[in-house]
Write a protein that holds these residues in place. Structure first.
Motif, PDB file in Angstrom:
ATOM      1  N   ARG A  70       0.840  -1.198   0.000  1.00 40.89           N
ATOM      2  CA  ARG A  70       0.000   0.000   0.000  1.00 40.89           C
ATOM      3  C   ARG A  70       0.881   1.256   0.000  1.00 40.89           C
ATOM      4  O   ARG A  70       2.081   1.189   0.288  1.00 40.89           O
ATOM      5  N   ILE A  71       0.285   2.392  -0.310  1.00 44.11           N
ATOM      6  CA  ILE A  71       0.909   3.695  -0.116  1.00 44.11           C
ATOM      7  C   ILE A  71      -0.173   4.582   0.501  1.00 44.11           C
ATOM      8  O   ILE A  71      -1.225   4.798  -0.104  1.00 44.11           O
ATOM      9  N   ASP A  72       0.079   5.065   1.697  1.00 49.40           N
ATOM     10  CA  ASP A  72      -0.933   5.847   2.406  1.00 49.40           C
ATOM     11  C   ASP A  72      -0.828   7.343   2.142  1.00 49.40           C
ATOM     12  O   ASP A  72      -1.844   8.041   2.129  1.00 49.40           O
ATOM     13  N   VAL A  73       0.398   7.817   1.960  1.00 55.27           N
ATOM     14  CA  VAL A  73       0.609   9.256   1.786  1.00 55.27           C
ATOM     15  C   VAL A  73       1.593   9.488   0.652  1.00 55.27           C
ATOM     16  O   VAL A  73       2.676   8.891   0.617  1.00 55.27           O
ATOM     17  N   LEU A  74       1.212  10.350  -0.280  1.00 52.53           N
ATOM     18  CA  LEU A  74       2.121  10.836  -1.326  1.00 52.53           C
ATOM     19  C   LEU A  74       2.416  12.304  -1.043  1.00 52.53           C
ATOM     20  O   LEU A  74       1.491  13.106  -0.905  1.00 52.53           O
ATOM     21  N   ILE A  75       3.690  12.639  -0.963  1.00 55.28           N
ATOM     22  CA  ILE A  75       4.095  14.032  -0.816  1.00 55.28           C
ATOM     23  C   ILE A  75       4.812  14.448  -2.090  1.00 55.28           C
ATOM     24  O   ILE A  75       5.944  14.029  -2.348  1.00 55.28           O
ATOM     25  N   ASN A  76       4.126  15.226  -2.914  1.00 57.53           N
ATOM     26  CA  ASN A  76       4.708  15.715  -4.169  1.00 57.53           C
ATOM     27  C   ASN A  76       5.606  16.899  -3.860  1.00 57.53           C
ATOM     28  O   ASN A  76       5.174  18.055  -3.830  1.00 57.53           O
ATOM     29  N   ASN A  77       6.875  16.589  -3.627  1.00 56.89           N
ATOM     30  CA  ASN A  77       7.821  17.622  -3.218  1.00 56.89           C
ATOM     31  C   ASN A  77       8.831  17.983  -4.309  1.00 56.89           C
ATOM     32  O   ASN A  77       9.347  19.098  -4.331  1.00 56.89           O
ATOM     33  N   ALA A  78       9.107  17.051  -5.225  1.00 56.64           N
ATOM     34  CA  ALA A  78      10.123  17.304  -6.257  1.00 56.64           C
ATOM     35  C   ALA A  78       9.769  18.557  -7.049  1.00 56.64           C
ATOM     36  O   ALA A  78       8.646  18.716  -7.517  1.00 56.64           O
ATOM     37  N   GLY A  79      10.720  19.442  -7.172  1.00 55.19           N
ATOM     38  CA  GLY A  79      10.475  20.675  -7.920  1.00 55.19           C
ATOM     39  C   GLY A  79      11.786  21.392  -8.182  1.00 55.19           C
ATOM     40  O   GLY A  79      12.802  21.102  -7.542  1.00 55.19           O
ATOM     41  N   VAL A  80      11.761  22.301  -9.122  1.00 53.58           N
ATOM     42  CA  VAL A  80      12.958  23.082  -9.438  1.00 53.58           C
ATOM     43  C   VAL A  80      12.604  24.553  -9.517  1.00 53.58           C
ATOM     44  O   VAL A  80      11.488  24.936  -9.871  1.00 53.58           O
ATOM     45  N   GLY A  81      13.571  25.372  -9.155  1.00 53.38           N
ATOM     46  CA  GLY A  81      13.399  26.814  -9.254  1.00 53.38           C
ATOM     47  C   GLY A  81      13.863  27.318 -10.605  1.00 53.38           C
ATOM     48  O   GLY A  81      14.592  26.640 -11.332  1.00 53.38           O
ATOM     49  N   ILE A  82      13.437  28.505 -10.935  1.00 53.61           N
ATOM     50  CA  ILE A  82      13.851  29.136 -12.198  1.00 53.61           C
ATOM     51  C   ILE A  82      13.676  30.636 -12.060  1.00 53.61           C
ATOM     52  O   ILE A  82      12.694  31.102 -11.480  1.00 53.61           O
ATOM     53  N   THR A  83      14.639  31.394 -12.545  1.00 52.10           N
ATOM     54  CA  THR A  83      14.565  32.853 -12.473  1.00 52.10           C
ATOM     55  C   THR A  83      14.961  33.452 -13.820  1.00 52.10           C
ATOM     56  O   THR A  83      15.622  32.803 -14.635  1.00 52.10           O
TER      57      THR A  83
END
Length: 267
Positions: A70-83
């Motif tokens: 099972r998977i009870d919690v997904l935390i979508n944290n992957a991300g990148v910054g851009i300026t």
């Protein structure tokens, strides 16, 4: 039964802090990295995942389900910054940012929802940004990608509520992580109309990150949300003035708010 948690981008920064904190609290935690085998000092289990690749997403989720059931919690944290000035950011970098910050979380949620429906339970936490509540100068692409994820969450919550799945946003302010070193910076072009003002903004942004809050604050907030029976739609975590800026945007006339931002960023 210990809850099984999947954190995308769990090898550094906020994701790492969250993973280690939740692991200490007794949860079964899996973090991800594009090259998990290259990281030898992780305190949590790491699996390979590239959120820009649908096959990689499906493989990662299938592996954890095979191991844990099972998977009870997904935390979508992957991300990148851009300026950068929008006029000078290469289109391929804009596309890469949206692939990581928007399409990646969408594909990950699509891949995990069938399992959560089968379980008749689940929690998805999308890590967005306070910057996603407003258009910030020289961060147009980042603000818009995080703002898009905020609205996607609002829609998806209503679509999945009858399945026993909860979905929420957590918008952090500035935290002391290495995101500045991994952010794509459009180069400061000598002779550009934006040269001086953009360089000033870059320096200011990097100062804000290096002087940001301790990532453990995000970990504590995430833990509290996981332990909440019926999470809210939006959470904001960060310095008071960063959170208060969202309130001001809601109550002030647009041009007045724009003037405050321009004064703050010395434009």
């Amino acid at each position: 039964m210990k809850k099984v948690i999947l954190i995308t981008g769990g090898s550094s920064g906020i994701g790492k802090a969250i993973g280690e904190f939740l692991s200490e609290k007794g949860f079964v935690v899996y973090g991800t990295s594009r090259n998990a085998s290259a990281i030898s000092n992780s305190k949590i289990k790491l699996v390979d995942l590239d959120v820009r690749n649908s096959d990689s997403i499906k493989s990662c989720i299938a592996k954890i389900i095979e191991l844990e059931g099972r998977i009870d919690v997904l935390i979508n944290n992957a991300g990148v910054g851009i300026t950068g000035p929008l006029e000078e950011i290469p289109l391929e970098e804009i596309k890469n940012n949206f692939e990581t910050n928007v399409f990646g979380p969408i594909e990950t949620m699509k891949a995990i929802l069938p399992q959560m429906r089968t379980q008749k339970s689940g929690l998805i936490i999308n890590i967005t940004s306070i910057a996603g509540y407003m258009g910030l100068p020289f961060r147009s692409v980042y603000s818009s990608s995080k703002g898009a994820l905020e609205l996607i969450t609002e829609s998806l919550r209503m679509e999945t509520k009858s399945f026993g799945v909860h979905i929420t946003n957590v918008a952090p302010g500035d935290f002391a992580t290495d995101i500045a070193s991994r952010r794509f910076h459009a180069p400061v072009i000598k002779g550009s109309a934006y040269e001086k003002v953009y360089q000033t903004q870059l320096d200011m942004m990097n100062e804000h990150v290096s002087g940001g809050s301790n990532p453990i604050e995000m970990a504590v907030a995430i833990h509290q949300i996981i332990e909440t029976k019926n999470p809210k739609i939006h959470y904001k975590v960060g310095a008071f003035m960063q959170k208060f800026s969202i309130v001001l945007k809601r109550i002030l006339p647009d041009k007045m708010y724009e003037k405050i931002l321009m004064n703050h960023y010395k434009l």
